[in-house]
Motif scaffolding. Structure first.
Motif, PDB file in Angstrom:
ATOM      1  N   TYR A 107       0.854  -1.308  -0.107  1.00  0.00           N
ATOM      2  CA  TYR A 107      -0.067  -0.110  -0.197  1.00  0.00           C
ATOM      3  C   TYR A 107       0.779   1.204  -0.234  1.00  0.00           C
ATOM      4  O   TYR A 107       0.580   1.978  -0.688  1.00  0.00           O
ATOM      5  N   GLU A 108       1.926   1.269   0.873  1.00  0.00           N
ATOM      6  CA  GLU A 108       2.836   2.399   0.906  1.00  0.00           C
ATOM      7  C   GLU A 108       3.637   2.461  -0.285  1.00  0.00           C
ATOM      8  O   GLU A 108       4.107   3.681  -0.729  1.00  0.00           O
ATOM      9  N   LEU A 109       4.059   1.638  -1.017  1.00  0.00           N
ATOM     10  CA  LEU A 109       5.005   1.735  -1.898  1.00  0.00           C
ATOM     11  C   LEU A 109       4.310   2.246  -3.165  1.00  0.00           C
ATOM     12  O   LEU A 109       4.775   3.135  -3.764  1.00  0.00           O
ATOM     13  N   GLU A 110       3.129   1.673  -3.434  1.00  0.00           N
ATOM     14  CA  GLU A 110       2.174   2.143  -4.487  1.00  0.00           C
ATOM     15  C   GLU A 110       2.050   3.826  -4.267  1.00  0.00           C
ATOM     16  O   GLU A 110       2.060   4.439  -5.302  1.00  0.00           O
ATOM     17  N   TYR A 111       1.563   4.137  -3.084  1.00  0.00           N
ATOM     18  CA  TYR A 111       1.394   5.408  -2.820  1.00  0.00           C
ATOM     19  C   TYR A 111       2.852   6.547  -3.279  1.00  0.00           C
ATOM     20  O   TYR A 111       2.619   7.358  -4.117  1.00  0.00           O
ATOM     21  N   ALA A 112       3.905   5.835  -2.570  1.00  0.00           N
ATOM     22  CA  ALA A 112       5.096   6.533  -2.824  1.00  0.00           C
ATOM     23  C   ALA A 112       5.462   6.925  -4.306  1.00  0.00           C
ATOM     24  O   ALA A 112       5.851   7.687  -4.818  1.00  0.00           O
ATOM     25  N   VAL A 116       5.331  10.843  -6.455  1.00  0.00           N
ATOM     26  CA  VAL A 116       6.495  11.607  -7.120  1.00  0.00           C
ATOM     27  C   VAL A 116       6.833  11.350  -8.506  1.00  0.00           C
ATOM     28  O   VAL A 116       7.655  11.786  -9.172  1.00  0.00           O
ATOM     29  N   GLU A 117       6.020  10.430  -9.334  1.00  0.00           N
ATOM     30  CA  GLU A 117       5.818   9.894 -10.448  1.00  0.00           C
ATOM     31  C   GLU A 117       7.349   9.208 -10.895  1.00  0.00           C
ATOM     32  O   GLU A 117       8.095   9.778 -11.714  1.00  0.00           O
ATOM     33  N   LEU A 133      10.937  -7.723  -4.402  1.00  0.00           N
ATOM     34  CA  LEU A 133      10.491  -7.886  -6.004  1.00  0.00           C
ATOM     35  C   LEU A 133       9.258  -8.391  -6.074  1.00  0.00           C
ATOM     36  O   LEU A 133       8.403  -8.139  -7.054  1.00  0.00           O
ATOM     37  N   GLU A 134       8.914  -9.291  -5.088  1.00  0.00           N
ATOM     38  CA  GLU A 134       7.491  -9.891  -5.220  1.00  0.00           C
ATOM     39  C   GLU A 134       6.401  -8.843  -5.202  1.00  0.00           C
ATOM     40  O   GLU A 134       5.381  -8.810  -5.582  1.00  0.00           O
ATOM     41  N   VAL A 135       6.593  -7.767  -4.217  1.00  0.00           N
ATOM     42  CA  VAL A 135       5.802  -6.733  -4.135  1.00  0.00           C
ATOM     43  C   VAL A 135       5.592  -6.042  -5.434  1.00  0.00           C
ATOM     44  O   VAL A 135       4.540  -5.464  -5.804  1.00  0.00           O
ATOM     45  N   ILE A 136       6.779  -5.442  -5.848  1.00  0.00           N
ATOM     46  CA  ILE A 136       6.867  -4.839  -7.248  1.00  0.00           C
ATOM     47  C   ILE A 136       6.129  -5.743  -8.196  1.00  0.00           C
ATOM     48  O   ILE A 136       5.272  -4.979  -9.171  1.00  0.00           O
ATOM     49  N   GLN A 137       6.396  -7.141  -8.442  1.00  0.00           N
ATOM     50  CA  GLN A 137       5.364  -7.646  -9.463  1.00  0.00           C
ATOM     51  C   GLN A 137       4.040  -7.693  -9.149  1.00  0.00           C
ATOM     52  O   GLN A 137       3.271  -7.901 -10.322  1.00  0.00           O
ATOM     53  N   LYS A 138       3.742  -7.766  -8.050  1.00  0.00           N
ATOM     54  CA  LYS A 138       2.085  -7.684  -7.547  1.00  0.00           C
ATOM     55  C   LYS A 138       1.666  -6.251  -8.066  1.00  0.00           C
ATOM     56  O   LYS A 138       0.524  -6.410  -8.652  1.00  0.00           O
ATOM     57  N   LEU A 139       2.455  -5.216  -7.805  1.00  0.00           N
ATOM     58  CA  LEU A 139       1.826  -4.034  -8.285  1.00  0.00           C
ATOM     59  C   LEU A 139       2.039  -3.698  -9.934  1.00  0.00           C
ATOM     60  O   LEU A 139       1.024  -2.993 -10.453  1.00  0.00           O
ATOM     61  N   ALA A 140       2.852  -4.386 -10.577  1.00  0.00           N
ATOM     62  CA  ALA A 140       3.262  -4.334 -11.772  1.00  0.00           C
ATOM     63  C   ALA A 140       3.257  -5.682 -12.448  1.00  0.00           C
ATOM     64  O   ALA A 140       4.314  -6.109 -12.939  1.00  0.00           O
ATOM     65  N   PRO A 141       2.385  -6.559 -12.608  1.00  0.00           N
ATOM     66  CA  PRO A 141       2.228  -7.791 -13.150  1.00  0.00           C
ATOM     67  C   PRO A 141       2.568  -7.629 -14.752  1.00  0.00           C
ATOM     68  O   PRO A 141       3.126  -8.849 -15.205  1.00  0.00           O
ATOM     69  N   GLU A 142       2.492  -6.382 -15.218  1.00  0.00           N
ATOM     70  CA  GLU A 142       3.055  -6.488 -16.695  1.00  0.00           C
ATOM     71  C   GLU A 142       4.573  -6.690 -17.038  1.00  0.00           C
ATOM     72  O   GLU A 142       4.859  -6.819 -18.093  1.00  0.00           O
TER      73      GLU A 142
END
Length: 558
Positions: A107-112, A116-117, A133-142
């Protein structure tokens, strides 16, 4: 004959009107072979010349993957050499380093990243229970179908590149070493050319600081802000190239990256990182093995080091100085550090992220009482005043009011938030801290409390409203109030009173479970009470101080 930086500069109150990259080059050119970076946990032991070569390689690699001046580059990692390289390389090419707390969850990573783009993020693979890396992959499965550098994500629309540390390959991501390998002589010259046209007043760093209004705010800091703050901290410590500073504090904080890395790099001292995160044994081993002359920390860190059962196995006789920050230094702690660690020239720093971060500091020659009863006097080229929070009038000597600061280190503002910036920095340029304090006739400042309900747990600033905003997303929570309770080890712990929605059978464990993996572990309330109502004034204002008193008494916390 080679002259030292100290011999060149003379007046120690003179500002460094240059960029971080320019100062770094000055330091390297003075003594290229001097030890710069020591990280035993990664088997790194680089001279200043080696460090610069590594920085140049990564800076050129960033250019190769499309990072340009003004682009935001996040970093999400514990203390590693890649963190230091990213800090100095982004400064070299004018990209803006965005510090992301290693304890952040999804939740916090997505917001941050979206606030600031961020165009790129440099990430470790994992640390402790955090699978970055798993968290990043969940946010960006692309990422699974993307070419490195060409990400197009629905949830992270501005992110193009993910640069992972380590040797394993991950679909859609660059490896850190792979980016460095893209460098060539032409790109290195381009990186240096970009650096030469940058201004000291360019924003170079965004530090997230929690706010009473909810989500974290991005304090925007310039080369001039953080380079000079680091340089003057070094002067207060009387740091020279002969010193070796042990840095167990996290790099994502100003304490680590400014009072640590830049403090050393501004004068040519050696920086020693004992591990990826604080561990008292690793810290004292690094002090002993590397003959460190300085050691930073917050009070809880120093207590942990002093109270180690096997402390006698480590030789700390080389220690001379260091900075204590994060919270007030107890008299007992200062006495023990002087007597048992030999840190007779230890100094206290006070400030906040928005001040880059130090705005008052004790001096080596201050009395023991001044070093334990106050946070020192205004830093070099700073002004500090105490004002009545109601009237804005300057308080008299000894009167309590809000601590306000003005000087070169005041942030450029909160990223893309003019309203919050104006609410924090007044028209005269004074930054309002929200802290209550008083000043004596000699200019020494004593911090006496907080206007806002900020919680300080083990040196971490926690703002209740941020936790409340998250808990409000729980479908069974109607109202929640978060506050601090006293704690013998950490200073304070997070507590929450929760009012469930009608018909709900909400339990404390369910609230705690809702936080796991979504917000930083130290923000998760330790104490949770399910209530049907809150103490209020006749006008309907919730009285947190009554909750704090009642709950502390109920739990036997004093």
């Amino acid at each position: 004959m080679m002259t030292t930086l100290a011999e060149r500069e003379g007046d120690k109150a003179t500002m460094l009107e240059m960029t971080i990259g320019a100062r770094f080059d000055e330091v390297v050119d003075c003594d290229p072979n001097h030890p710069a970076l020591v990280m035993p946990h990664q088997d790194v032991r680089w001279s200043y010349d080696q460090l610069r070569n590594e920085v140049d390689q990564f800076a050129a690699g960033l250019l190769a993957i499309g990072i340009r001046e003004g682009d935001r580059v996040g970093i999400w990692s514990p203390n590693r050499f890649e963190w230091v390289l990213t800090q100095l390389a982004t400064a070299r090419i004018g990209a803006i380093l965005v510090c992301i707390n290693p304890a952040y969850r999804l939740y916090e990573l997505e917001y941050a990243l979206n606030k600031v783009e961020c165009k790129a993020i440099v990430s470790a693979e994992a640390f402790k229970t955090s699978q970055y890396l798993e968290v990043i992959q969940k946010l960006a499965p692309e990422l699974a179908e993307a070419d490195p550098g060409a990400l197009h994500s629905k949830k992270l629309p501005h992110l193009r590149s993910v640069i992972r540390m380590g040797d394993e390959k991950t679909p859609g991501m660059f490896n850190f070493a792979e980016v460095c390998a893209l460098a060539n002589e032409e790109l290195i010259r381009s990186a240096r050319s970009v650096g030469e046209r940058l201004s000291a007043d360019d924003i170079i760093n965004i530090q997230f600081t929690s706010g009473t209004t909810g989500n974290p705010k991005g304090a925007s800091l310039t080369h001039r802000n953080i380079l000079n703050n680091a340089y003057f901290i070094a002067q207060y410590m009387r740091l020279t190239p002969e010193d070796r500073l042990c840095i167990p504090v996290p790099l994502y904080h100003c304490f680590g990256m400014v009072a640590g890395v830049l403090c050393c790099a501004s004068v040519g001292a050696t920086m020693v990182f004992p591990g990826e995160a604080f561990d008292p044994v690793d810290t004292l081993r690094a002090v002993s093995d590397e003959k460190c002359t300085a050691l930073h920390g917050v009070p809880t860190m120093f207590f942990a080091e002093l109270d180690l059962p096997n402390r006698s196995e480590f030789d700390t006789s080389s220690l001379r100085t260091g900075v204590i920050a994060g919270s007030l230094c107890p008299v007992e702690l200062m006495r023990r550090l002087i007597d048992e660690f030999g840190q007779r020239e230890l100094v206290i720093g006070y400030g906040q992220t928005e001040c880059s971060p130090i705005n008052t500091m004790t001096a080596i020659d201050d009395t023991f009482e001044q070093r334990t009863g106050t946070v020192g006097r205004p830093h070099v080229n700073w002004e500090v005043k105490i004002v009545d929070p109601e009237t804005g009038n300057t308080c008299k000597i000894g009167e309590t009011g809000e601590v306000c600061s003005r000087g070169y280190g005041v942030m450029a503002g909160y990223w893309n938030d003019e309203e919050l910036t104006a609410a924090t920095i007044d028209q005269e340029g004074f930054l309002h801290s929200g802290d209550l304090g008083e000043m004596d006739a000699d200019g020494y400042v004593k911090i006496t409390g907080r206007i806002k309900d900020m919680i300080i747990r083990g040196g971490e600033n926690i703002y209740p409203r941020e936790i409340e905003e998250y808990l409000y997303t729980h479908p069974d929570i109607a109202e929640v109030q978060v506050f601090g309770l006293p704690d013998a080890k950490y200073g304070e712990q997070v507590a929450a009173w929760v009012q469930p929605r009608p018909g709900s059978n909400l339990q404390s464990d369910a609230v705690r479970d809702y936080c796991q993996g979504q917000i930083t572990h130290f923000k998760i309330p330790k104490y949770i009470k399910i209530v049907s109502e809150f103490p209020m004034t006749v006008t309907g204002k919730i009285q947190k101080f009554i909750m704090r008193e009642q709950y502390a008494k109920e739990l036997g916390l004093g």
